[in-house]
Design an enzyme around this catalytic site. Structure first.
Site, PDB file in Angstrom:
ATOM      1  N   SER A   1       0.823  -1.209   0.000  1.00  0.00           N
ATOM      2  CA  SER A   1       0.000   0.000   0.000  1.00  0.00           C
ATOM      3  C   SER A   1       0.860   1.264   0.000  1.00  0.00           C
ATOM      4  O   SER A   1       0.501   2.255  -0.636  1.00  0.00           O
ATOM      5  CB  SER A   1      -0.949  -0.005   1.201  1.00  0.00           C
TER       6      SER A   1
ATOM      7  N   GLU B   1      11.798   5.861  -1.023  1.00  0.00           N
ATOM      8  CA  GLU B   1      11.580   4.861   0.028  1.00  0.00           C
ATOM      9  C   GLU B   1      12.879   4.617   0.823  1.00  0.00           C
ATOM     10  O   GLU B   1      12.867   4.580   2.044  1.00  0.00           O
ATOM     11  CB  GLU B   1      11.116   3.580  -0.681  1.00  0.00           C
TER      12      GLU B   1
ATOM     13  N   ASP C   1       8.161  -3.681  -5.886  1.00  0.00           N
ATOM     14  CA  ASP C   1       6.789  -3.216  -5.679  1.00  0.00           C
ATOM     15  C   ASP C   1       6.437  -2.057  -6.605  1.00  0.00           C
ATOM     16  O   ASP C   1       5.364  -2.034  -7.221  1.00  0.00           O
ATOM     17  CB  ASP C   1       6.598  -2.789  -4.216  1.00  0.00           C
TER      18      ASP C   1
HETATM   19  C1  GLA Z   1       9.044  -5.702   0.230  1.00  0.00           C
HETATM   20  C2  GLA Z   1       9.974  -4.791  -0.555  1.00  0.00           C
HETATM   21  C3  GLA Z   1      10.357  -5.406  -1.909  1.00  0.00           C
HETATM   22  C4  GLA Z   1      10.846  -6.842  -1.756  1.00  0.00           C
HETATM   23  C5  GLA Z   1       9.880  -7.646  -0.891  1.00  0.00           C
HETATM   24  C6  GLA Z   1      10.399  -9.018  -0.593  1.00  0.00           C
HETATM   25  O1  GLA Z   1       7.794  -5.788  -0.412  1.00  0.00           O
HETATM   26  O2  GLA Z   1       9.370  -3.532  -0.774  1.00  0.00           O
HETATM   27  O3  GLA Z   1      11.338  -4.606  -2.539  1.00  0.00           O
HETATM   28  O4  GLA Z   1      12.145  -6.885  -1.252  1.00  0.00           O
HETATM   29  O5  GLA Z   1       9.610  -6.995   0.349  1.00  0.00           O
HETATM   30  O6  GLA Z   1      10.492  -9.760  -1.755  1.00  0.00           O
END
Ligand code: GLA
Length: 365
Positions: free
Chosen positions: A108, A141, A153
């Site tokens: 999210s 981030e 993500d």
């Molecule tokens: C989170 C992070 C991603 C990835 C996953 C694990 O979602 O934001 O970059 O590392 O964990 O696969």
């Protein structure tokens, strides 16, 4: 102007992104909208329907890591990162709304960041290539919010296509759209997580240390997982490296199964999901009790496979269902079994949503 950015689920490849390995996520239908209007005073004013009474505004040119906390750090981080990458950042008023459950492992926070990134660039007509925008969101981030996450993500949210998984080679950032017609169920375990907390960063540091001890630039460059026995003097690092190597190989295996489909492809992919969960639980040690119970109950009730998704320590499980028949026919026994298992443990009930590979971030009005 109104922009939408979806959350994501991930079929295979967990914690492999920041190790320069492969991941196979997809954008889901649920996500976050950013409704933006330009203003000429250099301020960014943000509000969110999910954070009533916590509106915030700040002068864009004064933004620096550590200057904004709470939910508003995410939109502020994006404004800051766009500037760091040399883009023009207009003053704006942005209203956020979302149908993604927070802290559910469906990304999210990245969905919000991607919607804000599209809004701030869209207001001034700057058409930034999507992978560039994903990198800018990663800067936001990592360097402003302080969560040491990878690229998966944001890339899934910004580059997802309906009916496809997004194969990302995180070493080169090359992507490929992989058609996928599977039926998938997301089970939100309602045990929350936060990537800025310690566990995720510790795993990342352990992977870097394992790579250094193995004299490779990153664990994603290893394809022969047998070489991780060289780390047997540091068993935790050996396990971490083995998970990255085996999960990376599982992404390759899933993609090759999908490229040459035959009768039992979904069953074989399901088996790989089960293996991935065991690896995340035993080798990478990022699973949590609700996820383990969910995976076992889902598979016992007929799911072809299931595994935790996202960073771990809370969040969601993805179950792959039988693709024949309707979604409801395949999902109902799984949902009933998982719900019953939670009752038995006296845990708050899980929540369910169908995970449909959907179109990525876009302007909607
Ligand atoms: C989170 C992070 C991603 C990835 C996953 C694990 O979602 O934001 O970059 O590392 O964990 O696969």
């Amino acid at each position: 102007m109104k922009f939408f950015a979806p959350g994501r689920a991930n079929l295979m490849g967990e914690h492999t992104d920041y190790n320069d390995g492969y991941v196979l996520p997809f954008a889901i239908a649920q996500g976050t909208t950013a409704t933006a209007t330009m203003r000429d005073d250099g301020m960014l004013a943000v509000s969110s329907r999910q954070q009533a009474g916590q509106e915030a505004s700040f002068c864009i040119k004064d933004l620096a890591p550590g200057t904004v906390s709470g939910w508003a750090a995410y939109p502020a981080a994006v404004a800051w990162a766009l500037g760091q990458h040399g883009l023009d950042v207009p003053g704006a008023t942005i209203e956020i709304d979302s149908d993604l459950p927070p802290a559910s492992g469906l990304s999210s926070s990245h969905a919000m960041e991607c919607a804000v990134a599209l809004a701030l660039t869209g207001l001034t007509g700057q058409d930034v290539p999507r992978m560039e925008l994903a990198k800018i969101v990663r800067t936001a981030e990592n360097d402003f919010v302080g969560a040491p996450t990878g690229i998966m993500d944001q890339a899934a949210s910004l580059l997802g296509e309906a009916g496809h998984l997004l194969l990302i080679d995180c070493a080169t950032l090359r992507t490929e759209q992989v058609p996928f017609a599977g039926r998938m169920l997301v089970i939100n375990t309602n045990a929350s997580h936060a990537n800025a907390d310690g566990g995720y960063g510790t795993r990342r540091a352990e992977c870097e240390e394992a790579a250094r001890l193995l004299s490779v630039t990153s664990l994603g460059s290893i394809t022969d997982c047998g070489i991780t026995v060289a780390l047997s003097a540091t068993p935790a690092l050996e396990r971490r490296a083995r998970h990255i190597c085996t999960d990376d190989n599982r992404v390759r295996r899933v993609v090759s199964l999908l490229r040459e489909p035959h009768g039992n492809v979904h069953r074989e992919i399901g088996e790989l999901l089960i293996q991935s969960h065991a690896s995340l639980r035993d080798d990478f040690e990022v699973s949590w009790p609700q996820a383990d119970v969910t995976v076992d109950a889902a598979v016992a009730a007929g799911a072809l496979g299931a595994r935790m998704i996202g960073g771990g320590f809370g969040g969601s499980v993805l179950a792959l269902l039988d693709p024949s028949g309707s979604f409801a026919e395949a999902a109902e026994p799984v949902m009933a079994a998982v719900t019953a298992a939670y009752v038995e443990q006296a845990w708050p009930p899980p929540a369910f949503l169908e995970a449909v590979p959907s179109q990525g971030a876009r302007r909607v009005a």
